[in-house]
Design a protein around this motif. Structure first.
Motif, PDB file in Angstrom:
ATOM      1  N   ALA A  39       0.970  -1.145   0.183  1.00 27.06           N
ATOM      2  CA  ALA A  39      -0.068   0.099   0.058  1.00 27.06           C
ATOM      3  C   ALA A  39       0.945   1.199  -0.094  1.00 27.06           C
ATOM      4  CB  ALA A  39      -0.991  -0.007   1.281  1.00 27.06           C
ATOM      5  N   VAL A  40       1.766   1.391   0.717  1.00 28.16           N
ATOM      6  CA  VAL A  40       2.930   2.354   0.858  1.00 28.16           C
ATOM      7  C   VAL A  40       3.325   2.768  -0.521  1.00 28.16           C
ATOM      8  CG1 VAL A  40       4.976   3.161   1.895  1.00 28.16           C
ATOM      9  CG2 VAL A  40       3.208   2.244   3.501  1.00 28.16           C
ATOM     10  N   LEU A  41       3.925   1.431  -0.847  1.00 24.13           N
ATOM     11  CA  LEU A  41       4.752   1.730  -2.457  1.00 24.13           C
ATOM     12  C   LEU A  41       3.726   2.272  -3.506  1.00 24.13           C
ATOM     13  CD1 LEU A  41       7.195  -1.352  -2.329  1.00 24.13           C
ATOM     14  CD2 LEU A  41       7.722   1.067  -1.943  1.00 24.13           C
ATOM     15  N   ALA A  42       2.422   1.562  -3.299  1.00 22.17           N
ATOM     16  CA  ALA A  42       1.576   1.959  -4.497  1.00 22.17           C
ATOM     17  C   ALA A  42       1.079   3.437  -4.288  1.00 22.17           C
ATOM     18  CB  ALA A  42       0.291   1.132  -4.356  1.00 22.17           C
ATOM     19  N   ILE A  43       0.954   4.115  -3.342  1.00 22.47           N
ATOM     20  CA  ILE A  43       0.546   5.528  -2.892  1.00 22.47           C
ATOM     21  C   ILE A  43       1.842   6.289  -3.143  1.00 22.47           C
ATOM     22  CG2 ILE A  43       0.314   7.055  -1.178  1.00 22.47           C
ATOM     23  CD1 ILE A  43      -1.564   5.108   0.133  1.00 22.47           C
ATOM     24  N   ALA A  44       3.072   5.900  -2.917  1.00 24.54           N
ATOM     25  CA  ALA A  44       4.187   6.611  -3.252  1.00 24.54           C
ATOM     26  C   ALA A  44       4.245   6.440  -4.738  1.00 24.54           C
ATOM     27  CB  ALA A  44       5.788   6.082  -2.799  1.00 24.54           C
ATOM     28  N   SER A  45       4.118   5.597  -5.444  1.00 24.52           N
ATOM     29  CA  SER A  45       4.119   5.451  -6.946  1.00 24.52           C
ATOM     30  C   SER A  45       3.106   6.383  -7.593  1.00 24.52           C
ATOM     31  CB  SER A  45       3.887   4.055  -7.308  1.00 24.52           C
ATOM     32  OG  SER A  45       4.054   3.911  -8.792  1.00 24.52           O
ATOM     33  N   PHE A  46       2.129   6.528  -7.114  1.00 22.78           N
ATOM     34  CA  PHE A  46       0.960   7.250  -7.722  1.00 22.78           C
ATOM     35  C   PHE A  46       1.432   8.724  -7.381  1.00 22.78           C
ATOM     36  CE2 PHE A  46      -3.112   9.749  -6.767  1.00 22.78           C
ATOM     37  CZ  PHE A  46      -3.690   9.540  -8.052  1.00 22.78           C
ATOM     38  N   LEU A  47       1.787   9.167  -6.238  1.00 18.48           N
ATOM     39  CA  LEU A  47       2.400  10.453  -5.860  1.00 18.48           C
ATOM     40  C   LEU A  47       3.426  10.823  -6.953  1.00 18.48           C
ATOM     41  CD1 LEU A  47       1.797  10.749  -2.333  1.00 18.48           C
ATOM     42  CD2 LEU A  47       0.356  11.680  -3.947  1.00 18.48           C
ATOM     43  N   PHE A  48       4.153   9.955  -7.205  1.00 21.75           N
ATOM     44  CA  PHE A  48       5.348  10.240  -7.897  1.00 21.75           C
ATOM     45  C   PHE A  48       5.035  10.502  -9.427  1.00 21.75           C
ATOM     46  CE2 PHE A  48       8.442   8.745  -4.493  1.00 21.75           C
ATOM     47  CZ  PHE A  48       8.732   9.943  -4.234  1.00 21.75           C
ATOM     48  N   GLY A  49       3.854   9.678  -9.817  1.00 20.78           N
ATOM     49  CA  GLY A  49       3.297   9.755 -11.072  1.00 20.78           C
ATOM     50  C   GLY A  49       2.668  11.113 -11.416  1.00 20.78           C
ATOM     51  N   LEU A  50       2.005  11.444 -10.375  1.00 19.79           N
ATOM     52  CA  LEU A  50       1.415  12.916 -10.581  1.00 19.79           C
ATOM     53  C   LEU A  50       2.301  14.082 -10.688  1.00 19.79           C
ATOM     54  CD1 LEU A  50      -1.622  12.757  -8.098  1.00 19.79           C
ATOM     55  CD2 LEU A  50      -1.733  12.616 -10.597  1.00 19.79           C
ATOM     56  N   ILE A  51       3.504  13.987  -9.806  1.00 21.94           N
ATOM     57  CA  ILE A  51       4.430  14.973  -9.668  1.00 21.94           C
ATOM     58  C   ILE A  51       5.173  15.251 -11.123  1.00 21.94           C
ATOM     59  CG2 ILE A  51       6.695  15.614  -8.552  1.00 21.94           C
ATOM     60  CD1 ILE A  51       5.547  14.524  -5.968  1.00 21.94           C
ATOM     61  N   SER A  52       5.565  13.852 -11.625  1.00 15.97           N
ATOM     62  CA  SER A  52       6.376  13.973 -12.880  1.00 15.97           C
ATOM     63  C   SER A  52       5.536  14.446 -14.217  1.00 15.97           C
ATOM     64  CB  SER A  52       7.018  12.494 -13.066  1.00 15.97           C
ATOM     65  OG  SER A  52       6.062  11.580 -13.367  1.00 15.97           O
ATOM     66  N   LYS A  53       4.335  14.243 -13.955  1.00 21.47           N
ATOM     67  CA  LYS A  53       3.544  14.677 -15.102  1.00 21.47           C
ATOM     68  C   LYS A  53       3.463  16.386 -15.518  1.00 21.47           C
ATOM     69  CE  LYS A  53       0.843  10.467 -15.808  1.00 21.47           C
ATOM     70  NZ  LYS A  53      -0.867  10.085 -15.722  1.00 21.47           N
ATOM     71  N   ASN A  54       3.543  16.885 -14.266  1.00 16.48           N
ATOM     72  CA  ASN A  54       3.670  18.385 -14.103  1.00 16.48           C
ATOM     73  C   ASN A  54       4.958  18.896 -14.417  1.00 16.48           C
ATOM     74  OD1 ASN A  54       0.854  18.301 -13.400  1.00 16.48           O
ATOM     75  ND2 ASN A  54       1.182  18.394 -11.553  1.00 16.48           N
TER      76      ASN A  54
END
Length: 54
Positions: A39-54
């Motif tokens: 769960a922690v890795l999935a949330i971190a991956s989701f957040l880093f994905g959002l950051i890298s798109k911007n």
């Protein structure tokens, strides 16, 4: 990682069915830890994905 959590949960269910309480408790503990790590890795991956798109 989620696959391993499910595998350990199934092992715990089978061990509990046959009366191996200690093994079942250990397997449930491992499954909980693996699920939290997933769960922690999935949330971190989701957040880093959002950051890298911007």
């Amino acid at each position: 990682m989620l696959h391993y959590a499910v595998v350990f949960f199934v092992i715990a269910l089978i061990a509990a069915l046959f009366g191996f309480g200690g093994i079942a408790a250990s397997a449930v503990g491992i499954a909980k830890i693996l699920f939290v790590v997933f769960a922690v890795l999935a949330i971190a991956s989701f957040l880093f994905g959002l950051i890298s798109k911007n």
